[in-house]
Motif scaffolding. Structure first.
Motif, PDB file in Angstrom:
ATOM      1  N   MET A 262      -9.760  -4.888  -4.059  1.00 41.73           N
ATOM      2  CA  MET A 262      -8.933  -3.658  -3.804  1.00 41.73           C
ATOM      3  C   MET A 262      -8.500  -2.916  -5.117  1.00 41.73           C
ATOM      4  O   MET A 262      -8.187  -1.665  -5.474  1.00 41.73           O
ATOM      5  CB  MET A 262      -7.834  -3.832  -2.871  1.00 41.73           C
ATOM      6  CG  MET A 262      -8.146  -4.221  -1.417  1.00 41.73           C
ATOM      7  SD  MET A 262      -9.408  -3.228  -0.571  1.00 41.73           S
ATOM      8  CE  MET A 262     -10.047  -4.320   0.762  1.00 41.73           C
ATOM      9  N   SER A 263      -8.241  -4.032  -5.942  1.00 33.13           N
ATOM     10  CA  SER A 263      -7.935  -3.482  -7.322  1.00 33.13           C
ATOM     11  C   SER A 263      -8.997  -2.685  -8.196  1.00 33.13           C
ATOM     12  O   SER A 263      -8.812  -1.930  -9.102  1.00 33.13           O
ATOM     13  CB  SER A 263      -7.186  -4.598  -8.194  1.00 33.13           C
ATOM     14  OG  SER A 263      -8.328  -5.462  -8.506  1.00 33.13           O
TER      15      SER A 263
ATOM     16  N   ARG B  67      -0.755  -0.327  -1.738  1.00 31.08           N
ATOM     17  CA  ARG B  67       0.460  -0.159  -2.563  1.00 31.08           C
ATOM     18  C   ARG B  67       1.614   0.618  -1.947  1.00 31.08           C
ATOM     19  O   ARG B  67       1.348   1.133  -0.767  1.00 31.08           O
ATOM     20  CB  ARG B  67       0.273   0.684  -3.809  1.00 31.08           C
ATOM     21  CG  ARG B  67      -0.654   0.109  -4.843  1.00 31.08           C
ATOM     22  CD  ARG B  67      -0.594   1.129  -6.252  1.00 31.08           C
ATOM     23  NE  ARG B  67       0.670   1.255  -6.710  1.00 31.08           N
ATOM     24  CZ  ARG B  67       1.146   0.578  -7.562  1.00 31.08           C
ATOM     25  NH1 ARG B  67       0.522  -0.465  -8.382  1.00 31.08           N
ATOM     26  NH2 ARG B  67       2.556   0.763  -8.152  1.00 31.08           N
ATOM     27  N   ALA B  68       2.666  -0.033  -2.070  1.00 33.60           N
ATOM     28  CA  ALA B  68       4.043   0.498  -1.327  1.00 33.60           C
ATOM     29  C   ALA B  68       4.265   1.819  -1.397  1.00 33.60           C
ATOM     30  O   ALA B  68       5.150   2.209  -0.598  1.00 33.60           O
ATOM     31  CB  ALA B  68       5.294  -0.381  -1.524  1.00 33.60           C
TER      32      ALA B  68
ATOM     33  N   ILE C  55      -0.223   3.471   4.936  1.00 33.04           N
ATOM     34  CA  ILE C  55      -0.132   2.120   4.944  1.00 33.04           C
ATOM     35  C   ILE C  55      -0.341   1.682   6.408  1.00 33.04           C
ATOM     36  O   ILE C  55      -0.648   0.324   6.725  1.00 33.04           O
ATOM     37  CB  ILE C  55       1.471   1.790   4.694  1.00 33.04           C
ATOM     38  CG1 ILE C  55       1.519   2.150   3.256  1.00 33.04           C
ATOM     39  CG2 ILE C  55       1.762   0.371   4.699  1.00 33.04           C
ATOM     40  CD1 ILE C  55       2.997   2.301   2.549  1.00 33.04           C
ATOM     41  N   ALA C  56       0.292   2.293   7.421  1.00 32.77           N
ATOM     42  CA  ALA C  56       0.014   1.968   8.731  1.00 32.77           C
ATOM     43  C   ALA C  56      -1.433   1.765   9.336  1.00 32.77           C
ATOM     44  O   ALA C  56      -1.702   0.904   9.682  1.00 32.77           O
ATOM     45  CB  ALA C  56       0.583   2.914   9.748  1.00 32.77           C
TER      46      ALA C  56
ATOM     47  N   ALA D 187       5.066  -7.824  -4.527  1.00 32.83           N
ATOM     48  CA  ALA D 187       4.588  -8.127  -5.958  1.00 32.83           C
ATOM     49  C   ALA D 187       3.583  -7.292  -6.399  1.00 32.83           C
ATOM     50  O   ALA D 187       2.737  -7.900  -7.195  1.00 32.83           O
ATOM     51  CB  ALA D 187       4.515  -9.666  -6.297  1.00 32.83           C
ATOM     52  N   VAL D 188       3.503  -6.062  -6.058  1.00 38.46           N
ATOM     53  CA  VAL D 188       2.466  -5.072  -6.578  1.00 38.46           C
ATOM     54  C   VAL D 188       2.941  -4.007  -7.188  1.00 38.46           C
ATOM     55  O   VAL D 188       2.516  -2.845  -7.061  1.00 38.46           O
ATOM     56  CB  VAL D 188       1.493  -4.710  -5.245  1.00 38.46           C
ATOM     57  CG1 VAL D 188       0.779  -5.909  -4.909  1.00 38.46           C
ATOM     58  CG2 VAL D 188       2.421  -4.255  -4.015  1.00 38.46           C
ATOM     59  N   GLY D 189       4.172  -3.954  -7.727  1.00 44.06           N
ATOM     60  CA  GLY D 189       5.043  -2.989  -8.624  1.00 44.06           C
ATOM     61  C   GLY D 189       6.093  -2.318  -7.964  1.00 44.06           C
ATOM     62  O   GLY D 189       6.612  -1.453  -8.527  1.00 44.06           O
TER      63      GLY D 189
END
Length: 377
Positions: free
Chosen positions: A100-101, A151-152, A159-160, A223-225
């Motif tokens: 994904m990165s 990512r948040a 996201i859903a 923990a992704v920013g």
């Protein structure tokens, strides 16, 4: 006879828990920190040295190992344990996060992720089924379901939708793992909760994972920013949404104070490249905070890295010598700093296990934060 997988909680103190995971290749004491052996090696350390620090389990990386040397080759050579000379449990991630990165090198569909190797540009397709196959070929003891890690800061509807797809992939991972024959009879499978920082989405994710049924459950998508404050706010509810009788694994975390705060909120397992990466770059973690050994003030400092640390580095070498090795770019500097950092993380986990068992975890956590956050650099 040793068990395929079982989890026992020996003591609790508030939400903090201590216990053990029993597996065929050995027990894992919890809370547990897993050093990261990305490409079948914890960088700058021999496997026997990693074990000597107190590590019960290490992590291998599906994405990197599938590209080099290749999962099929590792299988032909006897599996990952034999290949790297590590006879205790290994957890392998699914490869999803790394893929994904690669935002410029991949294409995401319901089937899976098509991507190009960062090594040679070759094209690959990673699906839940292929991820389970790769982890079976590697011979991992704890297999992670394939998921997407958004990512948040993405819109809630995205996201859903990502979480819902990850839950469909979780079911396909479960089916693919169960079809793995002998490997499925001796390994364990963990599902991964998603939903970013959203309590409702994480609740839905936890319910879907529980319905599928897994040996353990990971908290993904942190923990992704998003920062420690947001992560801790999410950990106020996310672990409690997962089955209480199964281990909870917070993926990719973190700094020592992250670990203490997460254990406080009910997390049992962790992994992070930070102690080894920092060691290779001259940073040592100590009970009084991190130290940059490249700083000139250590050039004639004859004290050990950390007087409270029981590792062989602290009992043998001075800060002045480690400063010299780091300034000179000597390989030994990376080796010694990494060994100390991994040992420090294991001592931190053991101290937390002891504190929970004795019922004084809150006192330990307050003292730790005073010392670690109050006087470091």
């Amino acid at each position: 006879m040793a068990k395929r997988f079982s989890f026992t909680i020996d003591a609790t103190d508030g939400r903090a828990r201590t216990g053990r995971i029993e597996m065929l290749r050995g027990d894992i004491r919890t809370p547990a920190f897993m050093p990261v052996g990305t490409a079948a090696t914890v960088k700058a350390m021999k496997p026997e040295t990693v074990r000597a620090t107190g590590a019960d389990i290490i992590l291998g990386n599906t994405y990197h190992l599938m590209l080099r040397p290749g999962a099929e080759r590792v299988a032909r050579l006897g599996g990952l344990h034999k290949f790297m000379n590590w006879d205790r449990p290994i957890l392998t991630d699914s490869g999803g996060y790394q893929v994904m990165s690669l935002s410029d090198l991949r294409k995401l569909t319901e089937k899976g992720v098509e991507f190009r190797s960062h090594i040679d540009g070759s094209k690959h397709m990673l699906t839940p089924e292929r991820s389970m196959e790769i982890q079976r070929l590697l011979g991992s003891d704890i297999v992670m379901a394939f998921d997407e890690c958004p990512r948040a800061d993405r819109p809630r509807d995205e996201i859903a939708a990502s979480m819902e797809m990850s839950m469909r992939w979780a079911k396909r991972s479960r089916d693919g793992f169960d079809a793995g024959g002998e490997h499925a009879e001796r390994a364990a499978l963990f599902g991964i909760q998603q939903g970013a920082l959203d309590e409702e989405l994480r609740k839905i994710s936890a319910e879907k994972l529980t319905d599928i049924g897994f040996d353990g459950y990971a908290i993904g998508g942190l923990a992704v920013g998003e920062g420690q404050e947001a992560m801790f706010a999410t950990l106020e509810f996310a672990p409690q949404q997962l089955p209480q009788d199964r281990p909870r694994y917070l993926m990719g975390v973190g700094k020592p104070d992250d670990l203490v705060g997460a254990v406080e909120r009910g997390v049992d397992m962790f992994d992070c490249v930070l102690p080894s990466r920092s060691g290779r770059n001259g940073q040592a973690f100590t009970w009084n905070g991190p130290l940059n050994l490249r700083n000139a003030r250590f050039a004639e400092d004859q004290e050990p890295l950390d007087a409270r640390c029981s590792c062989s580095v602290c009992s043998t070498y001075s800060r002045a010598y480690l400063h010299h090795l780091n300034k000179a770019g000597e390989i030994l500097g990376a080796m010694l700093m990494t060994e100390h950092n991994i040992a420090f993380y294991q001592q931190l986990m053991q101290t937390m296990r002891d504190a929970i068992g004795a019922g004084w975890f809150a006192t330990f956590a307050a003292d730790f934060r005073r010392d670690y956050l109050g006087s470091g650099e």
